[in-house]
Motif scaffolding. Structure first.
Motif, PDB file in Angstrom:
ATOM      1  N   PHE A  84       0.831  -1.203   0.000  1.00  0.00           N
ATOM      2  CA  PHE A  84       0.000   0.000   0.000  1.00  0.00           C
ATOM      3  C   PHE A  84       0.870   1.259   0.000  1.00  0.00           C
ATOM      4  CE2 PHE A  84      -2.053   3.396   2.476  1.00  0.00           C
ATOM      5  CZ  PHE A  84      -3.165   3.636   1.676  1.00  0.00           C
ATOM      6  N   LEU A  85       1.883   1.278   0.882  1.00  0.00           N
ATOM      7  CA  LEU A  85       2.764   2.446   0.952  1.00  0.00           C
ATOM      8  C   LEU A  85       3.526   2.640  -0.348  1.00  0.00           C
ATOM      9  CD1 LEU A  85       4.216   2.038   4.564  1.00  0.00           C
ATOM     10  CD2 LEU A  85       2.531   3.712   3.799  1.00  0.00           C
ATOM     11  N   HIS A  86       3.957   1.517  -0.932  1.00  0.00           N
ATOM     12  CA  HIS A  86       4.695   1.610  -2.196  1.00  0.00           C
ATOM     13  C   HIS A  86       3.794   2.124  -3.317  1.00  0.00           C
ATOM     14  CE1 HIS A  86       8.199   0.771  -4.611  1.00  0.00           C
ATOM     15  NE2 HIS A  86       7.458   0.116  -5.485  1.00  0.00           N
ATOM     16  N   THR A  87       2.561   1.620  -3.348  1.00  0.00           N
ATOM     17  CA  THR A  87       1.617   2.085  -4.363  1.00  0.00           C
ATOM     18  C   THR A  87       1.314   3.564  -4.199  1.00  0.00           C
ATOM     19  OG1 THR A  87       0.594  -0.114  -4.446  1.00  0.00           O
ATOM     20  CG2 THR A  87      -0.679   1.714  -5.346  1.00  0.00           C
ATOM     21  N   GLU A  88       1.130   3.996  -2.944  1.00  0.00           N
ATOM     22  CA  GLU A  88       0.879   5.419  -2.686  1.00  0.00           C
ATOM     23  C   GLU A  88       2.069   6.273  -3.088  1.00  0.00           C
ATOM     24  OE1 GLU A  88      -1.928   7.188  -1.430  1.00  0.00           O
ATOM     25  OE2 GLU A  88      -2.728   5.308  -2.198  1.00  0.00           O
ATOM     26  N   ARG A  89       3.287   5.768  -2.795  1.00  0.00           N
ATOM     27  CA  ARG A  89       4.495   6.496  -3.162  1.00  0.00           C
ATOM     28  C   ARG A  89       4.590   6.648  -4.681  1.00  0.00           C
ATOM     29  NH1 ARG A  89       8.064   3.047  -1.431  1.00  0.00           N
ATOM     30  NH2 ARG A  89       7.845   3.680   0.730  1.00  0.00           N
ATOM     31  N   LEU A  90       4.299   5.560  -5.384  1.00  0.00           N
ATOM     32  CA  LEU A  90       4.342   5.607  -6.847  1.00  0.00           C
ATOM     33  C   LEU A  90       3.270   6.530  -7.405  1.00  0.00           C
ATOM     34  CD1 LEU A  90       4.905   1.823  -7.615  1.00  0.00           C
ATOM     35  CD2 LEU A  90       6.568   3.662  -7.897  1.00  0.00           C
TER      36      LEU A  90
END
Length: 411
Positions: free
Chosen positions: A191-197
């Motif tokens: 989730f954090l990675h997707t939000e960062r992207l």
């Protein structure tokens, strides 16, 4: 008996609770130290407070943490528990000390053998494997215990029933909790990675759009200025250079904008064969220059809709990284595309320098790279493109042995 059983279950789940509260976000080195230390404490506490049966026998759950660490950590992490278990057993003394040493040695040698395969299993298969490991352990225990009996009495079979059922129940509970924690950690990281992207994509699109506008205006004015009859030949040459550089800058910005957001004109529905063969062909000379052979296998009939340019660039980045990981001594870069459970599976494997667990965890973060001259934006783009295609990336690596990227694209 029941109170002691609950106390033993508390001993076994308490380290997991501590991990979730204090160590979940720490680096792997701290997590490993925690795993070994508190699993050892749980094991000793289980030996200190064994379960007493009314029929006169006692047994403990010392092998529950032992087996769990052996399965998740292998020989290296279970070795301290093996040493501590036998030291404490010798301190206790009494009949069966040598017997316990032999028995624990067999478990130590056998169970960690499947650790690497175990880590690749699904949650359900891991739980089943853990249960079988316990059944194997208890089977050996009861077999060795039966040598002390002239005849197998009713009390022996009651002990067998209680010990086996208790071990199966407790390890199932522990494994389910551990798998849930692992699942929650992965879900949060994804989730954090997707939000960062997503944030990076929005910023990229916004900045690219704002920069392209003044570039376009400047380009237009320079073209008008070039048509002026009062300019000298040298001045027109300077304008030509300026126009070429502006066109190059506009191209870079357009590509940046295209990577930030899939473009409708680039969307295709394909089985990926054309894209992978294209990438393989353009990187073939670079691979030969670095003494790397490319092996390619394709067994996929499923089709996926994606941005062709982004997918090609992602594959170029991954293959180029694999080649560069082997440039010191050469090697083999294998590409395998197959279908499984309505998903396209792309496996890219090299036998290069490999990465540590910490390096793997940092992949895809802006400006992080394992190469001295790298910016990390290549892998950021890879994770971004695969995420937009609703896919996932799994990385397995070992220092000095190579790296394997597994991309799963659901159809």
């Amino acid at each position: 008996m029941f109170e002691t059983l609950l106390l033993n279950i508390l001993f076994l789940i308490f380290p997991l609770l501590l991990f979730v509260i204090f160590f979940e976000n720490r680096r792997p080195v701290y997590s490993n130290s925690f795993l070994i230390t508190f699993s050892s404490i749980s094991m000793i506490l289980c030996m200190l407070y064994p379960i007493h049966l009314q029929i006169g026998f006692i047994f403990d759950l010392r092998y529950i943490p032992f087996i769990i660490v052996a399965l998740y950590g292998g020989y290296k992490k279970v070795l301290p528990l093996y040493i501590l278990l036998n030291i404490y057993r010798f301190i206790i003394g009494g009949e069966g000390t040598i017997h316990s040493l032999i028995f624990s040695t067999v478990i130590f040698l056998v169970v960690p053998l499947i650790s690497k395969k175990f880590l690749k299993y699904s949650t359900q298969k891991r739980v089943i494997t853990g249960v079988f490991a316990v059944l194997f352990t208890m089977g050996l225990y009861l077999l060795s215990l039966s040598t002390f009996f002239v005849h197998l009495t009713n009390e022996f079979w009651q002990l067998a029933f209680y010990s086996v059922s208790t071990h199966v129940l407790v390890i199932t509970l522990n494994l389910l909790m551990i798998e849930k924690v692992i699942s929650n950690i992965k879900s949060r990281e994804n989730f954090l990675h997707t939000e960062r992207l997503h944030v990076m994509s929005e910023i990229s699109a916004s900045v690219s759009h704002e920069i392209r506008n003044p570039l376009t205006v400047t380009h237009g004015f320079l073209q008008l200025l070039k048509e002026s009859k009062t300019l000298s030949t040298d001045e027109k040459v300077y304008i030509d250079f300026s126009l070429k550089e502006l066109e190059r800058a506009e191209g870079i910005v357009s590509n940046f904008l295209a990577f930030a957001k899939p473009q409708s004109e680039n969307m295709v529905s394909s089985n990926l064969k054309e894209e992978i063969e294209y990438v393989k062909n353009i990187l073939f000379p670079y691979a030969k220059m670095n003494h790397v052979d490319i092996e390619f296998q394709f067994n996929n009939t499923l089709k996926k809709r994606y941005d062709k340019n982004q997918m090609q660039q992602s594959l170029i980045n991954l293959l180029k990284n694999g080649i560069e990981a082997m440039k010191e001594s050469g090697g083999i870069l294998s590409i395998d595309v197959s279908e499984q459970n309505r998903s396209i599976i792309i496996i890219i494997k090299d036998n290069g320098i490999g990465m540590t667990e910490d390096e793997i965890s940092q992949l895809g973060k802006p400006y992080y790279s394992t190469k001295k001259e790298g910016t990390g934006l290549g892998m950021l783009m890879v994770y971004g493109a695969i995420s937009k295609a609703k896919g996932t990336i799994e990385v397995e690596s070992e220092k000095g042995k190579g790296t394997t990227f597994t991309i799963t694209l659901p159809v």
